[in-house]
Structures are given as C-alpha cells and as structure tokens.
Design an enzyme around this catalytic site. Structure first.
Site, PDB file in Angstrom:
ATOM      1  N   GLU A   1    -101.631  30.046 -76.048  1.00 49.06           N
ATOM      2  CA  GLU A   1    -102.618  30.402 -75.120  1.00 49.06           C
ATOM      3  C   GLU A   1    -102.837  31.818 -74.865  1.00 49.06           C
ATOM      4  OE1 GLU A   1    -101.515  29.039 -71.004  1.00 49.06           O
ATOM      5  OE2 GLU A   1     -99.419  29.873 -70.925  1.00 49.06           O
TER       6      GLU A   1
ATOM      7  N   LYS B   1     -97.036  29.034 -74.510  1.00 47.88           N
ATOM      8  CA  LYS B   1     -97.135  30.198 -74.272  1.00 47.88           C
ATOM      9  C   LYS B   1     -97.823  31.133 -75.515  1.00 47.88           C
ATOM     10  CE  LYS B   1     -96.006  31.060 -70.963  1.00 47.88           C
ATOM     11  NZ  LYS B   1     -96.001  29.884 -70.368  1.00 47.88           N
TER      12      LYS B   1
ATOM     13  N   LYS C   1    -106.242  30.901 -64.007  1.00 45.93           N
ATOM     14  CA  LYS C   1    -104.772  30.975 -63.181  1.00 45.93           C
ATOM     15  C   LYS C   1    -104.529  29.836 -62.537  1.00 45.93           C
ATOM     16  CE  LYS C   1    -100.747  32.425 -62.381  1.00 45.93           C
ATOM     17  NZ  LYS C   1     -99.759  32.336 -63.529  1.00 45.93           N
TER      18      LYS C   1
HETATM   19  C1  G6P Z   1    -103.321  26.501 -65.369  1.00 47.29           C
HETATM   20  C2  G6P Z   1    -102.603  27.898 -65.930  1.00 47.29           C
HETATM   21  C3  G6P Z   1    -101.310  27.420 -66.102  1.00 47.29           C
HETATM   22  C4  G6P Z   1    -100.532  26.870 -65.175  1.00 47.29           C
HETATM   23  C5  G6P Z   1    -101.370  25.522 -64.832  1.00 47.29           C
HETATM   24  C6  G6P Z   1    -100.637  24.776 -63.608  1.00 47.29           C
HETATM   25  O1  G6P Z   1    -103.427  25.782 -66.517  1.00 47.29           O
HETATM   26  O2  G6P Z   1    -103.226  28.605 -66.651  1.00 47.29           O
HETATM   27  O3  G6P Z   1    -100.423  28.705 -66.435  1.00 47.29           O
HETATM   28  O4  G6P Z   1     -99.394  26.316 -65.733  1.00 47.29           O
HETATM   29  O5  G6P Z   1    -102.677  25.843 -64.517  1.00 47.29           O
HETATM   30  O6  G6P Z   1    -101.100  25.671 -62.358  1.00 47.29           O
HETATM   31  P1  G6P Z   1    -100.185  25.733 -61.012  1.00 47.29           P
HETATM   32  O7  G6P Z   1    -100.675  26.626 -60.219  1.00 47.29           O
HETATM   33  O8  G6P Z   1    -100.346  24.102 -60.357  1.00 47.29           O
HETATM   34  O9  G6P Z   1     -98.715  25.627 -61.588  1.00 47.29           O
END
Ligand code: G6P
Length: 604
Positions: free
Chosen positions: A486, A483, A599
C-alpha cells in the site's frame, strides 16, 4: 475518504475552509473544492489534485462569511475538475457537498430530473438539482423534501443564495458533526477538521438534519420532528495533527507505539486476580461461560489485527474464534448465533462495511462488541459495549499504532475471557508481565531502525515479493505484505509458508525476495525448511525472528525481543512497518497519502 467542512459566522470563510480541508487530507482524496456565498453569488473554486493546489490557485475575489468545502475520493466519475465538489443546480444558486452514495441517482436523472442538463458524472449533482426542483421556499424544507426522494447514504452540507445566512446539513449513514463557536458555527465530517476552532460538537444521527446560522443551530429529523442535542467535547488533541519533527505522520505514529501500548494497558491490569479489567464490555462471567463462538470482523489492517486477536482468544480460551472481512460477512447472509459474541474492529469507527456488518448482526439479534479507536464514532455508538484503543488520532492512511493497540486490546480481552474459563492465575500473571514489558521491547525494535532501513533496499529494488509465515506468523505476514504494497507500490503477496510449494514457488527466483516470519516456537524447524526451499531456488530471504540462532545463507535477519508466544505477533509486526516505510521512502512515495487509498472508507 471524502471530507466535508462548512462555516457560517462573521469571519472570511475561505481561509477557514482551506485550513479545515488540509486537516482532512489524511483521509485520502483526489480532488477538492469550496463554495462561498460571495458578492457575486455562489462562488465555486474546485479542482482535481491536492488542497495545496486549490489554495494557491484561489482567485482573490473569493470571499464570503458562509461557505462549504469538500475533499473528494472518486466513486462515481473520474477525479476531474468537473466531478469535484461542490456541485450546483442549473441556476448556480444552490451548492452541495456530499459524502456517501446516492443509490437511485440514475433513476432520478431519468425521471424527476429528465429535463436537466448535467455537467458532471457524479451522483451528488443530482442532489443540487433535486433540491432546486422542490417547491418549498425555505432551504431546509427543500432539502428535506429532496432527501425524502433519495435512497442511499449521505452526509451533506448545502448553501443557497436565497438564504445567505445559513448552511443546511443532513446525515444518513455518513458522519456529520456540528461545531459550536462564539458567534459562528461549523459543520464537518470529522472533528479533526475543526481542531483550531472548537472542540464543542454535536453529532447528527441518521435521518437527522440541521440548520446552522452564525448565532444558533437547530436540529430535526427527516420527518420534521425537532430533536434536542447536547454538545459534547470532541476527543481531538491538537498535537496529533503536527508531525512533531518527524518527516511524516507514519514515522511519527510508528514511534508513538510504546506510548500507545502504555495507554491501551493503562488502568486495565488487575494484578490481584491476574486478569484484565475492561470497564466497557458489559459481559458477566456467566455470559462468558455461555459463549460457544467468537467472530471478529473488520477491514484492511483492522481485519489483520482481528486475525491476531481471534487466534489469541482461541488459544487462551479454547472458544472457537475466527476473523472475517466485514464486507464478505454482511453479504453472505450469515447465521447469527445467540451464543456467539461478535467483535467489530475499526480505527476510525466509520468504515461503512464494518458498520453495515454491525447493523446486520444487531438486526438479527446478535451481540456486538466494538474495538474502536475514535470515541463517539458511528461504530462506537452503534455497538452496545466495547473497548477503546486510546491510541490517539492516526493520521497516516496506513495503520501502524492502531494495529498494535488493537492486538494489545484483543490480548487483554482474551485474557479476561480466559481467566473466567481455563487460564489459571499463574498463566494469567505470565501474560500480564509480558504485556507490561511490550512498550520497552517496542522501543528496542525502533532503536534498530537503521539496519531495517538497509534491509528495506532489497524489497524496494524488487518488483514482486512474498511474505510467509505459519499460523500466527501468517497473520503477521499478511499485515506486513499489506503495508509494503500500500505505501511502496511494490507487489507483495502473503502466503502460509507450507503453501509456497503448492503454487507460488514457481515464481521464486533471485529477483523475488521473501520475508519469512520465523518465531522461535514449535514451528521453527518447519520455517527453516521453507527457507531452504526458497534458497534452493536462489530466492533472497529476509527473516524476522525473536530467535538468537543464526540462519545461514540469507540476505538479512531482523531480530525482535522475546515475549510470550501468544504475544509474538505484536512484536514481529513492528519491523514490517519499518521495512515498508523505508522501502517506500527510498522509492520517493507519498508516504502518508498513498495513491488511490483513503484512511476512512465510508462507502461500500
Ligand atoms: C482503509 C485504510 C486501512 C484501514 C481500513 C479499515 O482501507 O486505508 O488502513 O485498515 O480502512 O479502517 P478502520 O478505520 O475501520 O480500521
């Protein structure tokens, strides 16, 4: 990550496309653009940077009833004006927006398109030229013929001057849905883009295409077989897409956690048998007894929530359980066990690596359960059974409420498995009671936001930080470090506390704060030992604990309420969200859209 929108109807497409692109901003992007079929032909307006800049620089004459738009997250080629989508063919009469990666783009450039002069470095421009090169007069037929030459993943939308009444869309591995309006149709990569216009949607499947006109749509496969699709109601709430008085979505979503946890628990507690009731898992008690192993997969925060979940499962069921990043798993030719249960965790349900891992497991005959937030998403549909988080849409790139909801859902699932195996009714009841108390306890933590904000200044002032913990505390430390780095861009590294002395201690000084996750469990003394090691090197320490015992000589202690030991990670992770949030805020960062991140990561 990249987003697609498209409109065909009798209204001016431009404001509709702009508004939809703004709704897709949360996915993360670095350039944006639109193409409309206007009076002057296919008119393109695109540029690097934010959608707001695209809107404010739009030429007045940009108008038309049919158009497509895109937010791009650079993969092939830098985020420049030229590389932004839409891309056009040489004559400028066909425009394409595309999500995904065309894997044989270089080969196609060197062979079939050897005579073409390219204006961008993207794989998408190949598609525009390839469609233009097909002999078929109908746009959909030319797109279909071109796609038969293409290898890779795509979600795309195409418009052409020769067919000014339609959009052609196609999907293979990257989500595309069609929105149904009154005398108008839409295309989008994400239902949230259409929230102002319609909630009636049709999801395309892989290797499926669509032709959208103002008064109708038809779908067919890449092999030209017609398909019958029934519209469904997209699970998108309008309120999820406003900040409800908060400065940003991340803060709103942090504050939504008590309600999100209530929803994750709602209807799932079976007090009579001191267990959980999970309708979608499709596991008979006999299946549960036969399980010899559980493997949890995910990426980013979904992976960290998976680590918390795997630990919960193993401690409650004594079935060996672990979590692994989906990307590593799918590429290491994993052994798929018939007596292993695989769990894929994903907020978006669209993360490419997680989806690919699910498909690999299924191909090898394994059984996969999805723990997903987005109903109707690709992973949700791909998994034969699953549990929804019901956390509501998460807009900020960094995950907060869905991390917590995932951990809660994994606790419910662990309890369900445990009660079939060795967990007795008294222990089951103890956990149910603790789960039910979580929303109120999270509210209590959020009430202390002011003092966490003060502590965050210590982290914001540093250029490098450590987060340490032991066993379940280490999983929390990893999520906390993720956290901070990022959203604040302050370097943060998570370590198992005992490993500190095997390397990182060399970097500990008065300049490097360490956040110590120190629950009041049987490892308390060990954690106090680690704090002493850091303090002996003048390292500032912030402790996050549920213990009332004072810890002398440290910079700050953040206290959370006490819960059952198995559930401690859920509460301990919350102040870490606030720490990262306030560190980022004090550094003036773009909280909801951290640089370079997306995202929903729909490419490898
Ligand atoms: C990206 C986002 C993260 C997220 C990850 C997995 O890296 O920035 O915040 O945890 O993807 O995404 P998901 O939609 O599969 O949980």
């Amino acid at each position: 990550m990249c987003g697609i929108v498209g409109y065909v109807g009798d209204k001016d497409a431009v404001p509709i496309l702009f508004e939809a692109l703004q709704r897709l901003e949360y996915r993360g992007y670095d350039s944006a653009g639109v193409a409309v079929l206007g009076r002057g032909g296919v008119e393109i307006h695109k540029r690097a940077g934010r959608v707001d800049a695209l809107v404010s620089t739009a030429p007045k004459h940009l108008r038309g009833n049919v158009g497509i738009g895109h937010t791009r997250w650079a993969t092939h080629g830098e985020p420049t004006d030229l590389n932004a989508h839409p891309h056009v063919d040489t004559a400028g009469s066909i425009a394409v927006v595309h999500n995904g990666i065309i894997e044989n783009a270089s080969e196609l450039r060197a062979t079939v398109l050897a005579d073409v002069v390219f204006t961008s470095q993207t794989d998408t421009e190949v598609l525009a030229h390839l469609i233009a090169a097909q002999p078929q007069p109908e746009l959909e037929e030319a797109v279909r013929a071109a796609l038969l030459l293409v290898e890779g993943a795509y979600g795309l939308a195409v418009v052409s001057l020769r067919h000014p009444d339609r959009i052609v869309a196609a999907r293979n591995g990257s989500p595309v849905l069609l929105g149904i309006g009154n005398g108008e149709h839409f295309v989008a990569s994400d239902a949230s883009a259409l929230v102002r216009h319609t909630d009636q949607v049709v999801y395309l499947d892989d290797r499926e295409m669509a032709v959208l006109e103002a008064d109708g749509l038809r779908t067919f496969t890449l092999d030209a077989e017609q398909t019958e699709k029934r519209p469904t109601t997209a699970p998108v709430s309008k309120t999820a897409y406003n900040k409800a008085g908060h400065a940003d979505y991340m803060h709103k979503e942090i504050c939504e956690q008590p309600a999100a946890v209530e929803r994750a628990l709602s209807g799932r507690i079976d007090r009579r048998f001191a267990t959980s009731r999970l309708g979608g898992i499709d596991l008979l008690p006999r299946d549960i007894l036969a399980l010899r192993r559980i493997k949890v997969l995910g990426c980013g925060s979904a992976y960290y929530a998976g680590l918390v979940g795997a630990h919960l499962i193993e401690s409650l069921t004594r079935i060996p359980a672990d979590a692994e990043t989906a990307s590593e798993f799918r590429y290491r030719n994993p052994v798929i066990g018939a007596d292993t249960l695989y769990i894929a965790i994903s907020q978006s349900g669209e993360t490419f690596d997680t989806l690919a891992a699910v498909q690999e497991i299924k191909r090898k005959g394994g059984r996969v359960l999805g723990v997903v937030n987005t109903p109707g998403s690709t992973i949700a549909r791909e998994c034969e059974a699953g549990i929804y988080l019901h956390a509501g849409p998460e807009v900020s790139v960094t995950s907060t409420k869905t991390f917590t909801s995932t951990a809660v859902v994994m606790a419910l699932f662990a309890l369900h498995l445990g009660r079939v195996r060795d967990v007795g009714p008294a222990d089951g009841g103890r956990l149910l009671q603790a789960l039910a108390a979580l929303p109120e306890q999270i509210r209590e933590i959020l009430d202390g936001e002011g003092s966490v904000a003060d502590t965050a200044k210590t982290l914001a002032a540093a250029s490098s930080t450590f987060y340490i913990g032991r066993v379940r505390g280490y999983h929390v430390a990893r999520e906390g470090a993720q956290k901070l780095k990022e959203i604040s861009y302050v370097h943060a590294e998570a370590y198992p506390a005992a490993e500190l002395k095997h390397g990182p201690l060399a970097l500990v000084s008065s300049e490097t704060p360490t956040v110590v996750i120190a629950p009041s469990d049987d490892l308390w003394d060990k954690n106090m030992g680690s704090i002493a090691e850091i303090r002996a090197r003048n390292g500032p320490v912030v402790a996050v604990t549920d213990s009332p015992i004072p810890i002398p000589g440290i910079s700050a202690t953040i206290r959370v309420p006490q819960t059952e030991p198995e559930l401690q990670p859920i509460l301990l992770a919350i102040p870490l969200q606030l720490l990262a949030y306030h560190a980022a805020l004090s550094l003036g960062r773009d909280i909801d859209k951290p640089r370079n991140l997306a995202k929903s990561v729909t490419v490898e």
